[in-house]
Design a protein around this motif. Structure first.
Motif, PDB file in Angstrom:
ATOM      1  N   ALA A  19      44.473  15.377 -11.923  1.00  0.00           N
ATOM      2  CA  ALA A  19      44.330  15.874 -10.733  1.00  0.00           C
ATOM      3  C   ALA A  19      42.717  15.545 -10.532  1.00  0.00           C
ATOM      4  N   LYS A  20      41.885  15.424 -11.245  1.00  0.00           N
ATOM      5  CA  LYS A  20      40.259  15.265 -10.832  1.00  0.00           C
ATOM      6  C   LYS A  20      40.450  13.828 -10.463  1.00  0.00           C
ATOM      7  N   GLU A  21      41.329  12.891 -11.106  1.00  0.00           N
ATOM      8  CA  GLU A  21      41.286  11.269 -10.840  1.00  0.00           C
ATOM      9  C   GLU A  21      41.979  11.205  -9.364  1.00  0.00           C
ATOM     10  N   GLU A  22      42.906  12.015  -9.081  1.00  0.00           N
ATOM     11  CA  GLU A  22      43.520  12.086  -7.719  1.00  0.00           C
ATOM     12  C   GLU A  22      42.818  12.602  -6.541  1.00  0.00           C
ATOM     13  N   LYS A  23      41.753  13.209  -6.534  1.00  0.00           N
ATOM     14  CA  LYS A  23      41.000  13.548  -5.634  1.00  0.00           C
ATOM     15  C   LYS A  23      40.599  12.332  -4.637  1.00  0.00           C
ATOM     16  N   ILE A  24      40.732  12.757  -3.403  1.00  0.00           N
ATOM     17  CA  ILE A  24      40.672  11.473  -2.339  1.00  0.00           C
ATOM     18  C   ILE A  24      39.335  11.473  -2.047  1.00  0.00           C
ATOM     19  N   ASN A  25      38.667  10.237  -2.015  1.00  0.00           N
ATOM     20  CA  ASN A  25      37.359  10.015  -1.616  1.00  0.00           C
ATOM     21  C   ASN A  25      37.445   9.270  -0.159  1.00  0.00           C
ATOM     22  N   GLN A  26      36.998  10.157   0.791  1.00  0.00           N
ATOM     23  CA  GLN A  26      37.448  10.078   2.127  1.00  0.00           C
ATOM     24  C   GLN A  26      36.529   8.792   2.714  1.00  0.00           C
ATOM     25  N   ASP A  27      35.261   8.749   2.303  1.00  0.00           N
ATOM     26  CA  ASP A  27      34.530   7.522   2.568  1.00  0.00           C
ATOM     27  C   ASP A  27      35.163   6.378   2.218  1.00  0.00           C
ATOM     28  N   GLU A  28      35.728   6.183   0.780  1.00  0.00           N
ATOM     29  CA  GLU A  28      36.537   4.985   0.378  1.00  0.00           C
ATOM     30  C   GLU A  28      37.736   4.700   1.328  1.00  0.00           C
ATOM     31  N   ILE A  29      38.331   5.595   1.729  1.00  0.00           N
ATOM     32  CA  ILE A  29      39.545   5.405   2.347  1.00  0.00           C
ATOM     33  C   ILE A  29      39.247   5.041   3.651  1.00  0.00           C
ATOM     34  N   GLU A  30      38.212   5.729   4.395  1.00  0.00           N
ATOM     35  CA  GLU A  30      37.867   5.044   5.767  1.00  0.00           C
ATOM     36  C   GLU A  30      37.336   3.642   5.701  1.00  0.00           C
ATOM     37  N   SER A  31      36.756   3.470   4.670  1.00  0.00           N
ATOM     38  CA  SER A  31      36.082   1.879   4.284  1.00  0.00           C
ATOM     39  C   SER A  31      37.146   0.891   4.500  1.00  0.00           C
ATOM     40  N   ILE A  32      38.447   1.347   3.507  1.00  0.00           N
ATOM     41  CA  ILE A  32      39.563   0.280   3.386  1.00  0.00           C
ATOM     42  C   ILE A  32      40.090   0.097   4.708  1.00  0.00           C
ATOM     43  N   MET A  33      40.049   1.205   5.714  1.00  0.00           N
ATOM     44  CA  MET A  33      40.974   1.174   6.932  1.00  0.00           C
ATOM     45  C   MET A  33      40.045   0.253   7.644  1.00  0.00           C
ATOM     46  N   ILE A  34      38.637   0.438   7.824  1.00  0.00           N
ATOM     47  CA  ILE A  34      37.920  -0.238   8.791  1.00  0.00           C
ATOM     48  C   ILE A  34      37.798  -1.800   8.310  1.00  0.00           C
ATOM     49  N   ALA A  35      37.634  -1.999   6.939  1.00  0.00           N
ATOM     50  CA  ALA A  35      37.740  -3.122   6.427  1.00  0.00           C
ATOM     51  C   ALA A  35      38.992  -3.976   6.630  1.00  0.00           C
ATOM     52  N   ALA A  36      40.051  -3.494   6.608  1.00  0.00           N
ATOM     53  CA  ALA A  36      41.456  -4.045   7.465  1.00  0.00           C
ATOM     54  C   ALA A  36      41.221  -4.388   8.596  1.00  0.00           C
ATOM     55  N   ILE A  37      40.855  -3.410   9.333  1.00  0.00           N
ATOM     56  CA  ILE A  37      40.720  -4.030  10.705  1.00  0.00           C
ATOM     57  C   ILE A  37      39.780  -4.970  11.199  1.00  0.00           C
ATOM     58  N   GLU A  38      38.666  -4.945  10.894  1.00  0.00           N
ATOM     59  CA  GLU A  38      37.607  -5.955  10.705  1.00  0.00           C
ATOM     60  C   GLU A  38      37.976  -7.226  10.171  1.00  0.00           C
ATOM     61  N   GLY A 101      47.671  18.787  -0.940  1.00  0.00           N
ATOM     62  CA  GLY A 101      48.009  17.242  -1.667  1.00  0.00           C
ATOM     63  C   GLY A 101      47.843  16.258  -0.733  1.00  0.00           C
ATOM     64  N   ASP A 102      48.601  16.337   0.512  1.00  0.00           N
ATOM     65  CA  ASP A 102      48.588  15.277   1.626  1.00  0.00           C
ATOM     66  C   ASP A 102      47.479  15.279   2.465  1.00  0.00           C
ATOM     67  N   SER A 103      47.283  14.068   3.129  1.00  0.00           N
ATOM     68  CA  SER A 103      45.895  13.718   3.980  1.00  0.00           C
ATOM     69  C   SER A 103      46.718  12.938   5.177  1.00  0.00           C
ATOM     70  N   ILE A 104      45.714  12.879   6.307  1.00  0.00           N
ATOM     71  CA  ILE A 104      45.920  12.032   7.253  1.00  0.00           C
ATOM     72  C   ILE A 104      44.448  11.564   7.531  1.00  0.00           C
ATOM     73  N   PHE A 105      44.388  10.300   8.009  1.00  0.00           N
ATOM     74  CA  PHE A 105      43.256   9.621   8.351  1.00  0.00           C
ATOM     75  C   PHE A 105      43.452   8.783   9.650  1.00  0.00           C
ATOM     76  N   THR A 106      42.370   8.975  10.599  1.00  0.00           N
ATOM     77  CA  THR A 106      42.484   8.096  11.902  1.00  0.00           C
ATOM     78  C   THR A 106      41.297   7.435  11.930  1.00  0.00           C
ATOM     79  N   ALA A 107      41.461   6.018  12.194  1.00  0.00           N
ATOM     80  CA  ALA A 107      40.229   5.245  12.424  1.00  0.00           C
ATOM     81  C   ALA A 107      40.463   4.354  13.755  1.00  0.00           C
ATOM     82  N   ILE A 108      39.235   4.740  14.572  1.00  0.00           N
ATOM     83  CA  ILE A 108      39.383   3.919  15.876  1.00  0.00           C
ATOM     84  C   ILE A 108      38.114   2.961  15.834  1.00  0.00           C
ATOM     85  N   TRP A 109      38.606   1.882  16.044  1.00  0.00           N
ATOM     86  CA  TRP A 109      37.549   0.569  15.784  1.00  0.00           C
ATOM     87  C   TRP A 109      37.709  -0.075  17.277  1.00  0.00           C
ATOM     88  N   PRO A 110      36.229  -0.445  17.618  1.00  0.00           N
ATOM     89  CA  PRO A 110      35.027   0.010  17.205  1.00  0.00           C
ATOM     90  C   PRO A 110      34.599   1.288  17.633  1.00  0.00           C
TER      91      PRO A 110
END
Length: 146
Positions: A19-38, A101-110
């Protein structure tokens, strides 16, 4: 009975560790999303014929990088790329899920945070993370009783 209790405690400790390992790191997720776009459109001028491929590449990159985190989630990624004009763009998402347990993230770039400015292209990326149970553990106490 003592052996059963020891195994139960060990299994609970193992579940807590997972359960501790499954914690969502919001910054890491957003970073992955922005990196995929850029990685796909940072310096590109809007070209309608290239948009389908850009969308596929962004979604695929995002899912591959998220999957590499080895978390117990299913990922659904949607992507919209629009040409910047004087017209508005609206991106709306509605969902009903387990907030524990579930999450949703939205990234708007730029969209700030030091993101490069693209004068012709805007991207809206939405990620749904749906948790799923790990494979059932073997019930050690039950196995010992047999």
């Amino acid at each position: 009975a003592r052996l059963k209790r020891q195994m139960f405690i060990r299994d609970r400790l193992e579940e807590d560790k997972v359960a501790k390992e499954e914690k969502i790191n919001q910054d890491e997720i957003e970073s992955i999303m922005i990196a995929a776009i850029e990685g796909e459109i940072k310096d590109c001028q809007y070209e309608e014929k290239k948009v389908p491929q850009w969308i596929n590449n962004i979604c695929e990159t995002c899912v591959l990088k998220l999957n590499a985190l080895h978390k117990h989630y299913k990922y659904i990624v949607t992507c919209t790329i629009v040409q910047k004009t004087y017209a508005g763009a609206v991106h709306t998402t509605a969902s009903y899920f387990d907030v524990a347990g579930d999450s949703i993230f939205t990234a708007i770039w730029p969209g700030g945070k030091g993101q490069g400015a693209n004068k012709t292209t805007q991207c809206m990326l939405t990620l749904f993370m749906i948790s799923y149970a790990m494979e059932p553990k073997q019930n050690h106490a039950f196995t010992l009783i047999l």
